[in-house]
Write a protein that holds these residues in place. Structure first.
Motif, PDB file in Angstrom:
ATOM      1  N   GLU A 197     -27.895 -27.607  -7.627  1.00 41.31           N
ATOM      2  CA  GLU A 197     -28.749 -28.755  -7.979  1.00 41.31           C
ATOM      3  C   GLU A 197     -29.917 -28.927  -7.022  1.00 41.31           C
ATOM      4  O   GLU A 197     -30.831 -29.686  -7.285  1.00 41.31           O
ATOM      5  N   ILE A 226     -17.658 -24.795  -5.426  1.00 46.55           N
ATOM      6  CA  ILE A 226     -17.599 -26.230  -5.147  1.00 46.55           C
ATOM      7  C   ILE A 226     -18.614 -26.492  -4.041  1.00 46.55           C
ATOM      8  O   ILE A 226     -18.542 -25.861  -2.982  1.00 46.55           O
ATOM      9  N   CYS A 259     -20.465 -29.241  -1.518  1.00 46.49           N
ATOM     10  CA  CYS A 259     -20.426 -30.592  -0.954  1.00 46.49           C
ATOM     11  C   CYS A 259     -21.817 -31.205  -1.032  1.00 46.49           C
ATOM     12  O   CYS A 259     -22.800 -30.602  -0.609  1.00 46.49           O
ATOM     13  N   LEU A 260     -21.886 -32.410  -1.588  1.00 41.92           N
ATOM     14  CA  LEU A 260     -23.186 -33.067  -1.768  1.00 41.92           C
ATOM     15  C   LEU A 260     -23.721 -33.612  -0.452  1.00 41.92           C
ATOM     16  O   LEU A 260     -24.900 -33.926  -0.338  1.00 41.92           O
ATOM     17  N   GLU A 288     -17.496 -23.891  -1.187  1.00 47.07           N
ATOM     18  CA  GLU A 288     -16.245 -23.150  -1.311  1.00 47.07           C
ATOM     19  C   GLU A 288     -16.298 -22.350  -2.604  1.00 47.07           C
ATOM     20  O   GLU A 288     -16.882 -22.796  -3.590  1.00 47.07           O
ATOM     21  N   GLU A 289     -15.692 -21.181  -2.568  1.00 46.26           N
ATOM     22  CA  GLU A 289     -15.668 -20.343  -3.754  1.00 46.26           C
ATOM     23  C   GLU A 289     -14.278 -20.361  -4.351  1.00 46.26           C
ATOM     24  O   GLU A 289     -13.287 -20.443  -3.623  1.00 46.26           O
ATOM     25  N   PHE A 290     -14.199 -20.277  -5.655  1.00 46.75           N
ATOM     26  CA  PHE A 290     -12.879 -20.202  -6.285  1.00 46.75           C
ATOM     27  C   PHE A 290     -12.974 -19.374  -7.559  1.00 46.75           C
ATOM     28  O   PHE A 290     -14.058 -19.195  -8.124  1.00 46.75           O
ATOM     29  N   SER A 303     -22.103 -20.557 -15.603  1.00 51.48           N
ATOM     30  CA  SER A 303     -22.198 -21.126 -14.262  1.00 51.48           C
ATOM     31  C   SER A 303     -21.378 -22.396 -14.230  1.00 51.48           C
ATOM     32  O   SER A 303     -21.505 -23.243 -15.113  1.00 51.48           O
ATOM     33  N   LEU A 304     -20.493 -22.475 -13.246  1.00 47.32           N
ATOM     34  CA  LEU A 304     -19.661 -23.668 -13.067  1.00 47.32           C
ATOM     35  C   LEU A 304     -19.811 -24.113 -11.631  1.00 47.32           C
ATOM     36  O   LEU A 304     -19.423 -23.383 -10.709  1.00 47.32           O
ATOM     37  N   TYR A 305     -20.422 -25.264 -11.449  1.00 44.41           N
ATOM     38  CA  TYR A 305     -20.564 -25.826 -10.113  1.00 44.41           C
ATOM     39  C   TYR A 305     -19.873 -27.182 -10.083  1.00 44.41           C
ATOM     40  O   TYR A 305     -20.139 -28.041 -10.927  1.00 44.41           O
ATOM     41  N   ILE A 306     -18.985 -27.340  -9.128  1.00 43.10           N
ATOM     42  CA  ILE A 306     -18.364 -28.650  -8.917  1.00 43.10           C
ATOM     43  C   ILE A 306     -19.061 -29.284  -7.728  1.00 43.10           C
ATOM     44  O   ILE A 306     -19.119 -28.678  -6.644  1.00 43.10           O
ATOM     45  N   TYR A 307     -19.640 -30.463  -7.938  1.00 47.53           N
ATOM     46  CA  TYR A 307     -20.316 -31.176  -6.857  1.00 47.53           C
ATOM     47  C   TYR A 307     -19.380 -32.255  -6.350  1.00 47.53           C
ATOM     48  O   TYR A 307     -18.836 -33.028  -7.140  1.00 47.53           O
ATOM     49  N   ALA A 308     -19.174 -32.293  -5.038  1.00 48.68           N
ATOM     50  CA  ALA A 308     -18.108 -33.139  -4.501  1.00 48.68           C
ATOM     51  C   ALA A 308     -18.396 -33.528  -3.059  1.00 48.68           C
ATOM     52  O   ALA A 308     -19.424 -33.165  -2.495  1.00 48.68           O
ATOM     53  N   ASP A 309     -17.486 -34.305  -2.500  1.00 51.35           N
ATOM     54  CA  ASP A 309     -17.516 -34.602  -1.076  1.00 51.35           C
ATOM     55  C   ASP A 309     -16.413 -33.788  -0.421  1.00 51.35           C
ATOM     56  O   ASP A 309     -15.273 -33.808  -0.887  1.00 51.35           O
TER      57      ASP A 309
END
Ligand SMILES: [Mn+2]
Ligand SMILES: [Mn+2]
Ligand SMILES: [Zn+2]
Ligand SMILES: [Zn+2]
Lengths: 141, 141
Positions: B73, B90, B92-93, B99-101, B125-131
Motif C-alpha cells: 500500500e 503480512i 505491519c502498518l 512476515e512471509e507465509f 497478491s495477498l497482503y495482510i495489513y496489521a499491527d
DNA sequence: TGTGCAAATGATAACCATTCTCATTCTCAT
DNA sequence: ATGAGAATGAGAATGGTTATCATTTGCACA
C-alpha cells in the motif's frame, strides 16, 4: 436519486459535486471506478466537476465509509460503493472485468495465520489476476 | 559475492550496476527493498549508481526471474530475491516489518474460486495489513 | 427570505514514483 | 586490442495524485 441526508449523516455538506459523484456510483453499471473514469463520465454528460474535486470527494467518501478504495495493479486507485460486506476480487488482465467473491475458508485462514505470527489484522487485500472468458474479452483464442 | 554467470545465464551483461544491485539483495538483512532503498543504501556505501539505472535494473531482474515485484500500500514497488517458492505477506502498518507465509488451503481455495468463475489465474497478491508485536515497533501500548 | 462566514470548489502548480531521451561510457565477442 | 552495440548517467518528461489560493457556495441564523 439522493437524499442530502445521505451526505449530512456522514458529516458532509450536500454540495453539487458530491451529489453528482454519489449518484454516478449508484447508477453506473460498473461498480469499480477510478477518479479519471468518474471525471470522464461526468464530463461526457455535461456535468462538469473539476478533477481536483473528484479526487477530494472520493477521499472524503472513503473516510466517511461511503466508498471503499482498492489498489489494483493498474497503478490507479479504484473505488466502489461500500455495501458493508467485505469481498475480494478477480481482475481480468485483458479486459479489466472484475468479479467479486467472498470465501469464508480464506478469511478464517488469514485470521489464524496473522495470530500465529503475532499480528492484529487491520485489513487485507486479495486480488486474483487472471484471464476471463467473457465473449467480448480480447482473450482471442 | 557473484559470478557474472548469474547474470549472463539470465541474458544480461555483467555490468557494475547490475552486480552491485544483485549483491545488495544477497547481503541485505531486509529482503524487501524499494528502488529508493537500494539507491540510498548504495550511495551511503560510496557505490554510486544512478536512480534511473536502479529502476532499469530492477525491472530487468524482474523480467529475468531474478526478482519479484510487490505492490504494497506504500505506493512504491518493493522487490525481493525470487527463491522460486510463492508466498504471501503480512505487513505491519506501524513499522513496515514484513512476515512471509504460505498457506496451501488459501492457495487451493483461490484456484477453485477462479475456476468457478471461469477465470484462468495468472497470479495473485495477498497482503495482510496489521499491527505487529515487535518490541521496537511504535505500537505503543 | 436575506446575510455572513466557514467550508467547498476550480484552476493550476507542485509532488512523487517512475520512465524516457540522448550523449557518453562500457562490455565482450572477435 | 578493437569496435559495434548495449548500458549508463543526468536530467527532462510522464501519470496519478495532492496542495495552494482566490472565488463561489451551502446553510445556520436573524
Ligand atoms: Mn468490489
Ligand atoms: Mn517476500
Ligand atoms: Zn477479460
Ligand atoms: Zn510493527
Amino acid at each position: 436519486m439522493h437524499q442530502p441526508k445521505d451526505l449530512q449523516s456522514a458529516g458532509l455538506k450536500a454540495t453539487l459535486p458530491r451529489l453528482k459523484v454519489l449518484s454516478l456510483f449508484e447508477t453506473s453499471k460498473e461498480r469499480h471506478l477510478s477518479a479519471e473514469d468518474i471525471y470522464n463520465i461526468l464530463h461526457s454528460s455535461g456535468e462538469d466537476v473539476s478533477l481536483a474535486t473528484v479526487y477530494r470527494v472520493l477521499t472524503q467518501f472513503e473516510h466517511a465509509g461511503l466508498l471503499m478504495r482498492h489498489h489494483f495493479e493498474s497503478g490507479k486507485s479504484v473505488f466502489e460503493l461500500n455495501h458493508g460486506e467485505h469481498h475480494d476480487h478477480i481482475v481480468c488482465l485483458q479486459c479489466d472485468h472484475v468479479e467479486e467473491f467472498y470465501d469464508a475458508a480464506i478469511e478464517a485462514r488469514q485470521k489464524k495465520i496473522a495470530a500465529e505470527y503475532g499480528f492484529t489484522i487491520h485489513e487485507h487485500s486479495l486480488y486474483i489476476y487472471a484471464d476471463c472468458t467473457k465473449p467480448n474479452c480480447p482473450n482471442k483464442r
